[in-house]
Scaffold this active site. Sequence first.
Site, PDB file in Angstrom:
ATOM      1  N   ARG A  82       1.992 -10.842   5.865  1.00 25.54           N
ATOM      2  CA  ARG A  82       3.456 -10.773   5.989  1.00 25.54           C
ATOM      3  C   ARG A  82       3.921 -10.137   7.298  1.00 25.54           C
ATOM      4  O   ARG A  82       5.097 -10.145   7.614  1.00 25.54           O
ATOM      5  CB  ARG A  82       4.037 -10.050   4.778  1.00 25.54           C
ATOM      6  CG  ARG A  82       3.723 -10.826   3.496  1.00 25.54           C
ATOM      7  CD  ARG A  82       4.378 -10.242   2.287  1.00 25.54           C
ATOM      8  NE  ARG A  82       5.830 -10.287   2.363  1.00 25.54           N
ATOM      9  CZ  ARG A  82       6.638  -9.765   1.442  1.00 25.54           C
ATOM     10  NH1 ARG A  82       6.131  -9.162   0.392  1.00 25.54           N
ATOM     11  NH2 ARG A  82       7.941  -9.841   1.572  1.00 25.54           N
ATOM     12  N   HIS A 120      -4.515 -14.766   9.434  1.00 25.44           N
ATOM     13  CA  HIS A 120      -3.803 -13.482   9.427  1.00 25.44           C
ATOM     14  C   HIS A 120      -4.631 -12.308   9.962  1.00 25.44           C
ATOM     15  O   HIS A 120      -4.244 -11.161   9.801  1.00 25.44           O
ATOM     16  CB  HIS A 120      -3.273 -13.119   8.037  1.00 25.44           C
ATOM     17  CG  HIS A 120      -2.546 -14.229   7.365  1.00 25.44           C
ATOM     18  ND1 HIS A 120      -1.425 -14.822   7.906  1.00 25.44           N
ATOM     19  CD2 HIS A 120      -2.795 -14.882   6.196  1.00 25.44           C
ATOM     20  CE1 HIS A 120      -1.006 -15.794   7.094  1.00 25.44           C
ATOM     21  NE2 HIS A 120      -1.813 -15.859   6.061  1.00 25.44           N
ATOM     22  N   PRO A 146       0.841  -1.217   0.000  1.00 24.90           N
ATOM     23  CA  PRO A 146       0.000   0.000   0.000  1.00 24.90           C
ATOM     24  C   PRO A 146       0.867   1.253   0.000  1.00 24.90           C
ATOM     25  O   PRO A 146       1.820   1.353   0.764  1.00 24.90           O
ATOM     26  CB  PRO A 146      -0.802  -0.099   1.299  1.00 24.90           C
ATOM     27  CG  PRO A 146      -0.380  -1.345   1.977  1.00 24.90           C
ATOM     28  CD  PRO A 146       0.728  -1.979   1.226  1.00 24.90           C
ATOM     29  N   GLU A 147       0.566   2.171  -0.896  1.00 28.54           N
ATOM     30  CA  GLU A 147       1.276   3.445  -0.922  1.00 28.54           C
ATOM     31  C   GLU A 147       0.342   4.521  -0.366  1.00 28.54           C
ATOM     32  O   GLU A 147      -0.777   4.238   0.043  1.00 28.54           O
ATOM     33  CB  GLU A 147       1.731   3.752  -2.354  1.00 28.54           C
ATOM     34  CG  GLU A 147       2.765   2.729  -2.833  1.00 28.54           C
ATOM     35  CD  GLU A 147       3.852   3.331  -3.721  1.00 28.54           C
ATOM     36  OE1 GLU A 147       4.196   4.508  -3.533  1.00 28.54           O
ATOM     37  OE2 GLU A 147       4.337   2.609  -4.595  1.00 28.54           O
TER      38      GLU A 147
END
Length: 270
Positions: free
Chosen positions: A109, A90, A2-3
Amino acid sequence: MPELPEVEVCRLGISPHIIGHKVSNVVVRNAKLRWPIPKEVQSLVGQEVLTVDRRAKYLLIRFSTGTLLLHLGMSGTIRVIEQDTAIAKHDHFDLGFTHGKVLRLNDPRRFGAVLWLAQHKDEQGLLTKLGPEPLCDDFCYGYLFNKAKNKKLPIKTFLMNNHIVVGVGNIYANEALFQAGILPTVKAGTISEQRYNRLTDIIKQVLSAAIEQGGTTLKDFTQVDGRPGYFAQSLFVYGRAGKKCLTCQNTLLEIRQSNRSSVYCPNCQN
Ligand SMILES: [Zn+2]
């Protein structure tokens, strides 16, 4: 990853569902994110969300006693769903609310973060050393030119430095340099003020356009399926190495800079 535009769209997506609502419970299923989730997050029970801000790629959920800081890392997603929604793999962190919804962080992650800034104090200094927001007035004509004086590093590496300006990640650095006609390898200190001012405008434009495009995904933040905040974008160069330049039909080239991919047109950029 994500930016800035994805994080801003996330802020817009979750804000209306949590602002003004009280926390009923906090669940930490796996505290081992980039940094351990602190026990202090339990103090949020009974507290009301005042507002949701963003600084760089940090989401800042404000309470009267402090700020809950969230970062999506490489693969994080946040959504606000019904509290009885089944737990998925997750799903590491829940912020439950008295109106029956839950803010749930999923991060395969685990490079993301959930931190507590008591009394809004930024003790780890995550926010204090950051450069200006690209969409704010502090990021203005003359700013990049002045910061770049005598700098010998490549313009792309310079732009991606959070101390210079936040939120210009790899995708947007590639795109902005293409649209400004600047080669990613040019030394930052050799670019004219005029070219920097044009680049400043373009950075604001590409980020704003991405946020606007992401607006179509706002409903995904309250749905169980899908990938909220990750949206398809129309890009000129990023991910298009070896393909034809959309402006001049020359073949786009790719190099590595600071271990990141830079794609550029040898004809349109100099
Ligand atoms: Zn071209």
